[in-house]
Design an enzyme around this catalytic site. Structure first.
Site: not given
Ligand code: COS
Length: 388
Positions: A281, A365
């Site tokens: 189990q 990502e």
């Molecule tokens: N779709 C469309 N636009 C988006 C969005 C989405 N999913 N997420 C954010 N945006 C836009 C916001 O609307 C904002 O636009 P405006 O300035 O016109 O309002 C802009 O992008 C900035 O967004 P935000 O203020 O949320 O940015 P931050 O710097 O606070 O960062 C996070 C947001 C932390 C979520 C982002 O940096 C992130 O995803 N980090 C992880 C990065 C990652 O995944 N790296 C992997 C490497 S690639 S394999």
């Protein structure tokens, strides 16, 4: 509109499933040892159309919907993640910038080459100083006549050693420190001023490659700015990642299925205390918890994929899927090794390799912690908007 033609889809799913069991799984160990996918396998992947799964049909791709794409991803991910990684950037982060925001000319020129696999695409966002805080990136792009001059270093870039073309996020406006100063560029391999770093020695996913990409006064035609407009690059990158996160979630489900199947088979064969350990189990609890969690992840991913096909904003759902599915995959990997006992810690069984391979899913990502942050932020924003 979601599943366009069930019969064609079933045929494709069946072909992919057979390709996975007959061609990919048998060479997995060899790929891990040689750190290389055999050329004939890459060619077969091209023939099957795997590089262009979700590139629109008008650009010679298969034009799958998101729902169809995740169903294919569930299957492909039952083989070593290295295979998925090679086709992953052309279907996902490497091509999506062009698909969602590219100009018609850019799409026409690049997408057919990506769909056929003639060109491999890479997505260059991360830098030595900008990982989770992607908007702080420092790579600069300075306008000079009909060109932009790029300087900076990109890190951990998947498929960079293979890439023919890069989507590069760079700062065109140094006055704007955050997201608004960033633009996305298409940069071709071989453009003077690009050099590649040494291939990274990773914990797992041997056969898939990452390295630094260094830009040193690299001159890129101004027409290669994605969408033809400055300041849109960060938003493009975030849209690309919304879809990418859903795709990775589906990969987590496929890999977890594989590990659970391996663990189940082992538990039914391995005898202790006079009977197969599957009859105990405490082993059954691990099998059952894994089955339930895989089912939960699969269901939420299909729901999010359908919503994306209906053109809903799925930023929250994509992050929920990535958070849950990648953590679930980690738990299943841990239980699968545990069920194998000592055999799970040696490389005679695939589960030892998968345990290392899937660790990346909770990191790239967007880490688990970034997904939590995106979900909570969106909740607070939506609540504030509906209170207005
Ligand atoms: N779709 C469309 N636009 C988006 C969005 C989405 N999913 N997420 C954010 N945006 C836009 C916001 O609307 C904002 O636009 P405006 O300035 O016109 O309002 C802009 O992008 C900035 O967004 P935000 O203020 O949320 O940015 P931050 O710097 O606070 O960062 C996070 C947001 C932390 C979520 C982002 O940096 C992130 O995803 N980090 C992880 C990065 C990652 O995944 N790296 C992997 C490497 S690639 S394999």
């Amino acid at each position: 509109m979601m599943i366009r033609d069930q019969e064609t889809l079933n045929l494709l799913l069946d072909t992919v499933s057979r390709f996975v069991s007959e061609r990919l799984i048998p060479v997995e160990e060899n790929v891990a040892e040689s750190d290389r996918i055999p050329d004939e396998i890459v060619e077969e992947m091209r023939q099957l159309g795997l590089f262009g799964l979700c590139i629109p049909e008008q650009y010679d791709g298969l034009g799958l919907t998101m729902e169809e794409e995740v169903l294919i991803a569930f299957e492909i991910a039952k083989a070593s993640p290295a295979f998925r990684s090679l086709i992953g950037t052309n279907n996902g982060i490497g091509s999506q910038g062009l698909i969602v925001d590219g100009t018609d000319e850019q799409k026409q020129y690049y997408l057919p080459k990506l769909a056929s696999g003639e060109l491999i695409a890479s997505f260059a966002l991360t830098e030595p100083g900008a990982g989770s805080d992607a908007a702080s990136l420092k790579t600069s792009a300075v306008r000079d006549g009909d060109f932009y001059v790029l300087n900076g270093t990109k890190r951990f870039i998947t498929n960079a050693p293979e890439a023919g073309v890069f989507t590069v996020m760079a700062r065109t406006n140094p006055e704007i420190k955050g997201a608004g100063g960033i633009s996305a560029f298409i940069v071709e391999k071989g453009t003077p001023g690009i050099t590649l770093g040494k291939i990274d020695k990773k914990m797992g996913q041997k056969g898939a490659h990452t390295c630094d990409v260094i830009f040193d006064d690299c001159r890129v035609p101004a027409s290669n700015i994605i969408g033809g407009q400055e300041g849109m690059g960060f938003r493009t990158a975030m849209k690309v990642l919304d879809k990418g996160r859903l795709h990775i979630s589906a990969i987590c489900v496929g890999a977890a299925e594989r590990m659970l199947n391996d663990a189940l088979r082992y538990a039914m064969e391995r005898e202790q205390f006079g009977k197969p350990i599957a009859e105990f189990q405490l082993i059954q609890a691990m099998l059952a918890d894994s089955r339930a969690e895989i089912y939960a992840a699969r269901s939420m991913i299909l729901d999010a994929a359908r919503r994306r096909d209906e053109k809903q904003d799925i930023s929250t759902e994509a992050s929920c899927c990535k958070l849950f599915a990648s953590e679930m995959c980690g738990r299943v990997a841990d239980r699968a090794v545990q069920i194998h006992g000592g055999a799970g810690y040696v490389s005679d069984y695939a589960v030892e390799r998968f345990y290392r391979d899937v660790r990346l899913f909770r990191i790239y990502e967007g880490t688990t912690q970034i997904q939590q942050l995106v979900i909570a932020r969106n909740m607070i924003r939506d609540a504030a908007n509906s209170a207005r």
